[in-house]
Design a protein around this motif. Structure first.
Motif, PDB file in Angstrom:
ATOM      1  N   ALA A  84      -6.123   4.648   6.634  1.00 23.02           N
ATOM      2  CA  ALA A  84      -5.613   3.957   7.818  1.00 23.02           C
ATOM      3  C   ALA A  84      -6.724   3.661   8.814  1.00 23.02           C
ATOM      4  O   ALA A  84      -6.750   2.595   9.436  1.00 23.02           O
ATOM      5  N   LEU A  85      -7.654   4.579   8.958  1.00 30.30           N
ATOM      6  CA  LEU A  85      -8.729   4.394   9.931  1.00 30.30           C
ATOM      7  C   LEU A  85      -9.615   3.214   9.557  1.00 30.30           C
ATOM      8  O   LEU A  85     -10.059   2.453  10.426  1.00 30.30           O
ATOM      9  N   TYR A  86      -9.862   3.032   8.249  1.00 29.72           N
ATOM     10  CA  TYR A  86     -10.719   1.930   7.811  1.00 29.72           C
ATOM     11  C   TYR A  86     -10.040   0.577   8.017  1.00 29.72           C
ATOM     12  O   TYR A  86     -10.656  -0.376   8.490  1.00 29.72           O
ATOM     13  N   GLY A  87      -8.764   0.482   7.652  1.00 33.33           N
ATOM     14  CA  GLY A  87      -8.062  -0.797   7.797  1.00 33.33           C
ATOM     15  C   GLY A  87      -7.632  -1.093   9.220  1.00 33.33           C
ATOM     16  O   GLY A  87      -7.464  -2.262   9.594  1.00 33.33           O
ATOM     17  N   MET A  88      -7.449  -0.064  10.034  1.00 32.05           N
ATOM     18  CA  MET A  88      -6.956  -0.236  11.393  1.00 32.05           C
ATOM     19  C   MET A  88      -7.915  -1.043  12.245  1.00 32.05           C
ATOM     20  O   MET A  88      -7.508  -1.891  13.043  1.00 32.05           O
ATOM     21  N   GLY A  89      -9.214  -0.810  12.100  1.00 32.34           N
ATOM     22  CA  GLY A  89     -10.182  -1.502  12.924  1.00 32.34           C
ATOM     23  C   GLY A  89     -10.180  -3.002  12.721  1.00 32.34           C
ATOM     24  O   GLY A  89     -10.281  -3.775  13.685  1.00 32.34           O
ATOM     25  N   TYR A  90     -10.032  -3.437  11.465  1.00 26.30           N
ATOM     26  CA  TYR A  90     -10.029  -4.873  11.171  1.00 26.30           C
ATOM     27  C   TYR A  90      -8.804  -5.547  11.776  1.00 26.30           C
ATOM     28  O   TYR A  90      -8.905  -6.607  12.399  1.00 26.30           O
TER      29      TYR A  90
ATOM     30  N   ILE B 179       0.498 -14.098  15.099  1.00 27.23           N
ATOM     31  CA  ILE B 179       0.449 -14.977  13.928  1.00 27.23           C
ATOM     32  C   ILE B 179      -0.766 -14.679  13.068  1.00 27.23           C
ATOM     33  O   ILE B 179      -0.665 -14.466  11.854  1.00 27.23           O
ATOM     34  N   ALA B 180      -1.944 -14.641  13.677  1.00 28.88           N
ATOM     35  CA  ALA B 180      -3.169 -14.355  12.911  1.00 28.88           C
ATOM     36  C   ALA B 180      -3.186 -12.930  12.354  1.00 28.88           C
ATOM     37  O   ALA B 180      -3.499 -12.726  11.177  1.00 28.88           O
ATOM     38  N   PRO B 181      -2.844 -11.902  13.145  1.00 26.03           N
ATOM     39  CA  PRO B 181      -2.809 -10.541  12.579  1.00 26.03           C
ATOM     40  C   PRO B 181      -1.789 -10.375  11.461  1.00 26.03           C
ATOM     41  O   PRO B 181      -1.976  -9.519  10.593  1.00 26.03           O
ATOM     42  N   PHE B 182      -0.729 -11.189  11.464  1.00 24.02           N
ATOM     43  CA  PHE B 182       0.264 -11.079  10.403  1.00 24.02           C
ATOM     44  C   PHE B 182      -0.364 -11.324   9.037  1.00 24.02           C
ATOM     45  O   PHE B 182      -0.065 -10.631   8.062  1.00 24.02           O
ATOM     46  N   THR B 183      -1.243 -12.323   8.953  1.00 25.68           N
ATOM     47  CA  THR B 183      -1.933 -12.600   7.688  1.00 25.68           C
ATOM     48  C   THR B 183      -2.798 -11.419   7.277  1.00 25.68           C
ATOM     49  O   THR B 183      -2.812 -11.017   6.106  1.00 25.68           O
ATOM     50  N   VAL B 184      -3.530 -10.855   8.240  1.00 27.12           N
ATOM     51  CA  VAL B 184      -4.401  -9.721   7.930  1.00 27.12           C
ATOM     52  C   VAL B 184      -3.592  -8.533   7.458  1.00 27.12           C
ATOM     53  O   VAL B 184      -3.976  -7.823   6.521  1.00 27.12           O
ATOM     54  N   ILE B 185      -2.440  -8.313   8.092  1.00 28.15           N
ATOM     55  CA  ILE B 185      -1.580  -7.183   7.696  1.00 28.15           C
ATOM     56  C   ILE B 185      -1.075  -7.375   6.273  1.00 28.15           C
ATOM     57  O   ILE B 185      -1.066  -6.431   5.467  1.00 28.15           O
ATOM     58  N   MET B 186      -0.679  -8.600   5.929  1.00 31.52           N
ATOM     59  CA  MET B 186      -0.188  -8.855   4.573  1.00 31.52           C
ATOM     60  C   MET B 186      -1.301  -8.695   3.547  1.00 31.52           C
ATOM     61  O   MET B 186      -1.061  -8.267   2.416  1.00 31.52           O
ATOM     62  N   LEU B 187      -2.535  -9.015   3.922  1.00 33.56           N
ATOM     63  CA  LEU B 187      -3.655  -8.859   2.995  1.00 33.56           C
ATOM     64  C   LEU B 187      -4.004  -7.399   2.753  1.00 33.56           C
ATOM     65  O   LEU B 187      -4.724  -7.085   1.800  1.00 33.56           O
ATOM     66  N   GLN B 188      -3.518  -6.514   3.611  1.00 30.64           N
ATOM     67  CA  GLN B 188      -3.778  -5.096   3.403  1.00 30.64           C
ATOM     68  C   GLN B 188      -3.019  -4.544   2.197  1.00 30.64           C
ATOM     69  O   GLN B 188      -3.415  -3.529   1.620  1.00 30.64           O
ATOM     70  N   VAL B 189      -1.917  -5.195   1.809  1.00 23.02           N
ATOM     71  CA  VAL B 189      -1.104  -4.689   0.700  1.00 23.02           C
ATOM     72  C   VAL B 189      -1.867  -4.721  -0.623  1.00 23.02           C
ATOM     73  O   VAL B 189      -1.989  -3.693  -1.301  1.00 23.02           O
ATOM     74  N   PRO B 190      -2.430  -5.874  -1.049  1.00 30.76           N
ATOM     75  CA  PRO B 190      -3.233  -5.838  -2.285  1.00 30.76           C
ATOM     76  C   PRO B 190      -4.480  -4.980  -2.150  1.00 30.76           C
ATOM     77  O   PRO B 190      -4.922  -4.374  -3.133  1.00 30.76           O
ATOM     78  N   TRP B 191      -5.058  -4.915  -0.938  1.00 30.20           N
ATOM     79  CA  TRP B 191      -6.219  -4.041  -0.747  1.00 30.20           C
ATOM     80  C   TRP B 191      -5.833  -2.584  -0.935  1.00 30.20           C
ATOM     81  O   TRP B 191      -6.552  -1.818  -1.585  1.00 30.20           O
TER      82      TRP B 191
ATOM     83  N   VAL C 163       1.173  -8.926  -7.142  1.00 31.70           N
ATOM     84  CA  VAL C 163       1.219  -8.413  -5.767  1.00 31.70           C
ATOM     85  C   VAL C 163       0.453  -9.327  -4.821  1.00 31.70           C
ATOM     86  O   VAL C 163       0.923  -9.642  -3.719  1.00 31.70           O
ATOM     87  N   VAL C 164      -0.727  -9.770  -5.235  1.00 34.84           N
ATOM     88  CA  VAL C 164      -1.528 -10.656  -4.384  1.00 34.84           C
ATOM     89  C   VAL C 164      -0.795 -11.969  -4.121  1.00 34.84           C
ATOM     90  O   VAL C 164      -0.703 -12.441  -2.974  1.00 34.84           O
ATOM     91  N   LEU C 165      -0.236 -12.575  -5.154  1.00 31.84           N
ATOM     92  CA  LEU C 165       0.449 -13.855  -4.996  1.00 31.84           C
ATOM     93  C   LEU C 165       1.728 -13.716  -4.175  1.00 31.84           C
ATOM     94  O   LEU C 165       2.056 -14.582  -3.359  1.00 31.84           O
ATOM     95  N   LEU C 166       2.462 -12.617  -4.361  1.00 37.57           N
ATOM     96  CA  LEU C 166       3.691 -12.416  -3.588  1.00 37.57           C
ATOM     97  C   LEU C 166       3.384 -12.196  -2.107  1.00 37.57           C
ATOM     98  O   LEU C 166       4.108 -12.710  -1.242  1.00 37.57           O
ATOM     99  N   THR C 167       2.342 -11.441  -1.814  1.00 40.02           N
ATOM    100  CA  THR C 167       1.995 -11.226  -0.411  1.00 40.02           C
ATOM    101  C   THR C 167       1.561 -12.526   0.258  1.00 40.02           C
ATOM    102  O   THR C 167       1.867 -12.750   1.437  1.00 40.02           O
ATOM    103  N   GLN C 168       0.875 -13.391  -0.475  1.00 38.72           N
ATOM    104  CA  GLN C 168       0.502 -14.685   0.089  1.00 38.72           C
ATOM    105  C   GLN C 168       1.727 -15.542   0.355  1.00 38.72           C
ATOM    106  O   GLN C 168       1.803 -16.234   1.376  1.00 38.72           O
ATOM    107  N   LEU C 169       2.707 -15.496  -0.548  1.00 40.02           N
ATOM    108  CA  LEU C 169       3.945 -16.254  -0.353  1.00 40.02           C
ATOM    109  C   LEU C 169       4.709 -15.735   0.860  1.00 40.02           C
ATOM    110  O   LEU C 169       5.201 -16.510   1.687  1.00 40.02           O
TER     111      LEU C 169
END
Length: 361
Positions: free
Chosen positions: A236-242, A284-296, A339-345
């Motif tokens: 959480a600490l690593y992803g939280m900063g971004y 709006i912009a953080p929403f994309t970053v949050i969704m990208l955390q799932v495949p990461w 997972v990557v494609l679903l999160t993008q959708l």
């Protein structure tokens, strides 16, 4: 919206086929197949014996044919030994000759056989996905709210002392790799000789020798605060900063918008400006970053799962790659791509609800 989703699903299917074919081609290169034959047979096997082993099990066919068989769109060949034992992709240990199916691919729900675990790939991945899914859930619960609060507080008053302090913390957390922060947490919080645990034990504030456990092996069966806190905090600490930095940048931009200035001139309270006008557009912009955390989180937690001996999806990826477990690697590739494609959708659909001005053409 419905037509857009159908188009995206079609693109997702084509993308999945292309990506899984690339992974299939790389995992089925002859050196990998030779290693598989010697692992399953004998490391002293001659080249002729290796070729015979691979040919009897259908590994020496063309890559498109093997890929179609793996998908389940083409029947897999079956050969028999002198004593009548069936050999082939669809054959499982102990299976009778008349019970061998012709089609045994992904479309039939057959993900293959793990040569390391000696079990169905679907069963192996289900267990590992369950472990990582539980870890991901708690990481998101800790990471996302904390990151949004830090980003909003920093972006509300750009350039203030609060902004500079929180931005510095965000940069430090993102710049510190998980293997560094994880080792620091273990040494400081989970060591019986160093850090804070010996002090707390001497004072009688903790029951055991350490405040937290340096391994999460028992967390796979009975997670608790002691054995599950450190891996969650490390990730959480690593992803939280971004996420916090993206939220801060978006919030700072929104706070300089004309409609925010107009609301201030009309005498709207600062709290109402933030909650009713700025926050939704800033997310709006953080929403994309949050969704990208799932495949990461699905594949990028390899270091943390290995460090804390937590056998999840990332740990299984390393184990399969190290032991040349081809069917498991292919199964992992399918799950990762989906997972990557679903999160993008989901991210694209979420844009519409966060900002009605966005139109899908």
């Amino acid at each position: 919206m419905g037509l857009f989703i159908l188009k995206r699903l079609g693109v997702m299917i084509l993308t999945s086929l292309c990506l899984t074919y690339i992974v299939f081609f790389l995992t089925n290169l002859y050196p990998n197949l030779e290693k598989l034959a010697k692992t399953q047979g004998n490391f002293r096997m001659s080249d002729e014996a290796v070729a015979s082993f691979l040919d009897s099990r259908g590994y020496l066919q063309s890559t498109p044919a093997k890929y179609a068989q793996w998908l389940g769109a083409m029947p897999a060949p079956v050969t028999y030994t002198e004593d009548g034992t069936p050999l082939g992709k669809c054959v499982r240990p102990g299976m009778e000759a008349d019970a061998v199916p012709s089609f045994c691919g992904i479309l039939q729900g057959n993900w293959g056989w793990s040569t390391v675990s000696k079990d169905e790939v679907s069963a192996v991945l289900a267990t590992r996905l369950g472990n990582t899914g539980y870890l991901m859930m708690w990481v998101m619960i800790v990471m996302v709210p904390s990151a949004l609060v830090i980003g909003v507080l920093a972006g509300m008053r750009e350039g203030s002392r609060t902004d500079r302090s929180l931005s510095t913390v965000s940069i430090l957390s993102t710049a510190t790799p998980e293997y560094v922060s994880g080792v620091i947490f273990i040494a400081f919080l989970a060591s019986s000789r160093y850090g804070i645990s010996p002090i707390l034990a001497d004072w009688g504030w903790i029951d055991g020798k350490t405040l937290f456990k340096g391994t999460a092996a028992k967390a796979m069966e009975s997670p608790d605060l002691q054995n599950f806190t450190l891996p969650v905090i490390t990730i959480a600490l690593y992803g939280m900063g971004y996420i916090a930095r993206m939220t801060r940048a978006s919030m700072a931009e929104v706070m300089t918008a004309q409609y925010i200035r107009t609301a201030r001139l009309k005498g709207v309270s600062f709290r109402n400006i933030i909650m009713k006008h700025a926050l939704r557009n800033a997310l709006i912009a953080p929403f994309t970053v949050i969704m990208l955390q799932v495949p990461w989180l699905l594949n990028g937690v390899v270091i943390v799962e290995t460090l804390f001996n937590y056998k999840g999806f990332g740990w299984q990826l390393v184990n399969a790659a190290g032991n040349n477990d081809i069917d498991v690697l292919l199964g992992i590739s399918v799950v990762s791509v989906v997972v990557v494609l679903l999160t993008q959708l989901i991210s694209d659909i979420g844009y519409v609800y966060l900002n009605p001005r966005i139109r899908i053409s």
